[in-house]
Design a protein around this motif. Structure first.
Motif, mmCIF file in Angstrom:
data_model
loop_
_atom_site.group_PDB
_atom_site.id
_atom_site.type_symbol
_atom_site.label_atom_id
_atom_site.label_comp_id
_atom_site.label_asym_id
_atom_site.label_seq_id
_atom_site.Cartn_x
_atom_site.Cartn_y
_atom_site.Cartn_z
ATOM 1 N N GLY A 247 33.761 16.691 -26.358
ATOM 2 C CA GLY A 247 34.042 18.109 -26.200
ATOM 3 C C GLY A 247 35.075 18.391 -25.117
ATOM 4 N N GLY A 248 35.235 17.445 -24.187
ATOM 5 C CA GLY A 248 36.215 17.638 -23.116
ATOM 6 C C GLY A 248 37.610 17.177 -23.483
ATOM 7 N N MET A 249 37.786 16.594 -24.667
ATOM 8 C CA MET A 249 39.102 16.130 -25.097
ATOM 9 C C MET A 249 39.946 17.296 -25.584
ATOM 10 N N GLU A 250 41.190 17.334 -25.159
ATOM 11 C CA GLU A 250 42.109 18.370 -25.629
ATOM 12 C C GLU A 250 42.893 17.900 -26.838
ATOM 13 N N LYS A 251 43.041 16.573 -26.953
ATOM 14 C CA LYS A 251 43.707 15.970 -28.112
ATOM 15 C C LYS A 251 43.231 14.529 -28.204
ATOM 16 N N ASP A 252 43.828 13.732 -29.075
ATOM 17 C CA ASP A 252 43.416 12.330 -29.210
ATOM 18 C C ASP A 252 43.882 11.531 -28.000
ATOM 19 N N GLU A 253 43.047 11.498 -26.979
ATOM 20 C CA GLU A 253 43.368 10.788 -25.739
ATOM 21 C C GLU A 253 42.631 9.450 -25.707
#
Length: 520
Positions: A247-253
């Protein structure tokens, strides 16, 4: 400051020659191998194949004890003999050709039967780190077993007959620092981070550039706010933590993805396992004396460290797994772990020095390098305590595992009995079973006596007894070659004190390409 002198051509050439194996057991393992002396009794096909497997990686030296001359049968199965060798000393011929494999190795031979050598020079075997015997009689096996057990020298008894081969390792006590477990648990201290690690974690903001370990710590801290414990204990809680990170990912990191995958494997390291706990409570650890091995002094220092400076933790190994991150961030994190590992190792080293003084041993018996290596492997140290081969030849000897294995149909333990019966046949009749029609019944009768001595109501199968008689004691090179490679591997494990050797009997059935290990 002047730059360091380059390595000499001799050293660099040697490192290049042994590069692949040094990657496996390290420079210290290679040094242990190059310092070792191994004795082979009887230059049979199996014996020379065993030596080949330790000469090529650079054993320090070997000595062949064999009073026989080369026969045409030997030439037919042994690749280290030539037709022109017939009639010459088998020990000398094999020693010469084995040395050609690696000029770094010192080869020697004694052209004398082992039985007469035991009478004329009983102290001979004190000079070796390990002894291997092939094609030995029952009587010789028992004498050597008792003698080498008293000398605390590892002893391997190996056989190869037709499509069947076996190896039995006798080792009184074998201490292993580098056991190289298949599933090594990483010690990251996320359950209870040390002060320097907390400070580092808190000083680095979340970003796609940082190692996944820092990502995991920050989300773990948020997850644990309303929990009674600091780490997830079950599948449900681990799933909650994974979802929180996702849920804390803004994109595919990539570092976030690595943190999610690491949830299952990043906890529970750093504590003493049940097997390590047994060593910490072992009498050899608790009751140190001047004769104690350095290993047990290190274990005692480990026990004292865990109870004091470690506060229930083992020393930090200081090893991090690979992580996707900017180099500067990864190195900074690596240095935090490395510095703490050095501090833990220094604490154990001080304890080691104190213990050495207590038992009146020189302070250089255990070096700082030894301590650091031990600390890196402390979670996986192991000890194998073996049994004496001679005991198996005592009629009063009872081995529960022996009977349990025989109760299971199709196990290879029957082949062990068959080979033992063949040894007994040779002792009683002065030759190996060769006549299928007459010797099969004799062999079955002898095997029946072995079963009876072990209080087991069983018998050798007709098929196996027939096969052994059909072989006539002959060796098949491909079988001996395979078995020789296996035994050579066990010798290297024992000499380098790395990886776990067999405990204690290994059997190979080439007909079905089956192997099995039994503890007898």
């Amino acid at each position: 400051m002047s730059s360091p002198a380059p390595k000499s051509p001799e050293v660099s050439d040697k490192s290049k020659k042994y590069d692949r194996q040094i990657r496996l057991w390290g420079e210290h393992g290679q040094q242990a191998l190059e310092s070792a002396q191994v004795c082979l009794i009887n230059a049979t096909c199996l014996g020379t194949e065993i030596l080949k497997g330790i000469v090529l990686p650079g054993i320090g030296g070997f000595t062949i004890v064999d009073g026989r001359v080369v026969t045409e049968e030997d030439v037919g199965s042994n690749f280290f003999l030539e037709p022109s060798s017939v009639g010459q000393s088998r020990a000398q011929c094999c020693s010469h050709l084995l040395q050609e494999l690696n000029p770094d190795v010192n080869g020697d031979y004694v052209d004398e039967n082992v039985d007469s050598l035991l009478v004329n020079n009983p102290e001979f075997f004190k000079n070796f780190d390990l002894v291997v015997g092939t094609a030995l009689s029952e009587k010789t096996i028992v004498i050597l077993s008792n003698k080498l057990w008293d000398l605390n020298i590892p002893f391997l008894v190996c056989r190869s007959v037709g499509f069947i081969a076996s190896a039995r390792l006798q080792v009184r006590e074998h201490c292993i620092v580098e056991s190289h477990p298949d599933n090594r648990q990483t010690d990251l201290r996320l359950e209870e981070p040390f002060p320097a690690l907390i400070e580092h974690f808190e000083s680095v903001p979340l970003s796609p550039k940082i190692p996944w370990l820092i990502v995991l710590y920050k989300f773990l801290k948020d997850w644990a706010k309303d929990k009674p414990h600091s780490i997830p204990k079950n599948y449900k809680e681990k799933s909650e933590l994974r979802e929180l990170i996702r849920g804390g990912m803004e994109k595919d990191e990539e570092n976030y993805e690595e943190a999610i995958k690491a949830v299952n494997s990043s906890f529970s390291g750093g504590r003493a396992s049940g097997s390590v706990r047994k060593l910490l409570e072992d009498p050899q650890c608790l009751n140190l004396k001047k004769e104690s091995k350095p290993f047990w002094i290190l274990v005692r220092a480990l026990k004292d460290f865990e109870a004091n400076e470690g506060k229930g933790w083992l020393p930090l190994p200081g090893i991090l797994p690979d992580m996707t991150a900017e180099t500067a961030f990864y190195i900074a994190l690596q240095n935090v772990y490395r510095n703490q590992a050095l501090a833990d190792a220094d604490a154990i080293y001080r304890r080691v020095q104190h213990l050495l003084k207590e038992v009146n041993l020189p302070c250089d018996v255990i070096t700082e390098k030894d301590v650091r290596q031990f600390c890196r492997e402390a979670a996986n140290i192991a000890v194998i305590r073996g049994t004496k081969i001679a005991d198996e030849y005592d009629k009063s000897y009872k081995c529960p595992a022996f009977g349990d294995c025989l109760e299971v149909p199709g196990t290879l333990i029957e082949h062990y009995v068959a080979l033992r019966a063949m040894e007994r046949f040779h002792s009683e009749h002065g030759c190996l079973p060769v006549e299928v029609e007459t010797d099969t019944a004799r062999l079955k009768n002898l095997s029946g006596k072995l079963f009876a001595e072990a209080s087991i109501s069983s018998s050798l199968s007709d098929e196996l007894a027939h096969e052994l008689c059909r072989y006539g004691g002959a060796e098949i090179h491909s079988v001996s070659s395979f078995m020789g490679g296996c035994v050579a591997q066990e010798i290297i494990k024992i000499i380098t004190r790395q990886f776990r050797p067999i405990n204690n009997t290994f059997i190979y059935n080439a007909i079905k390409c089956e192997t099995a290990t039994y503890e007898l």
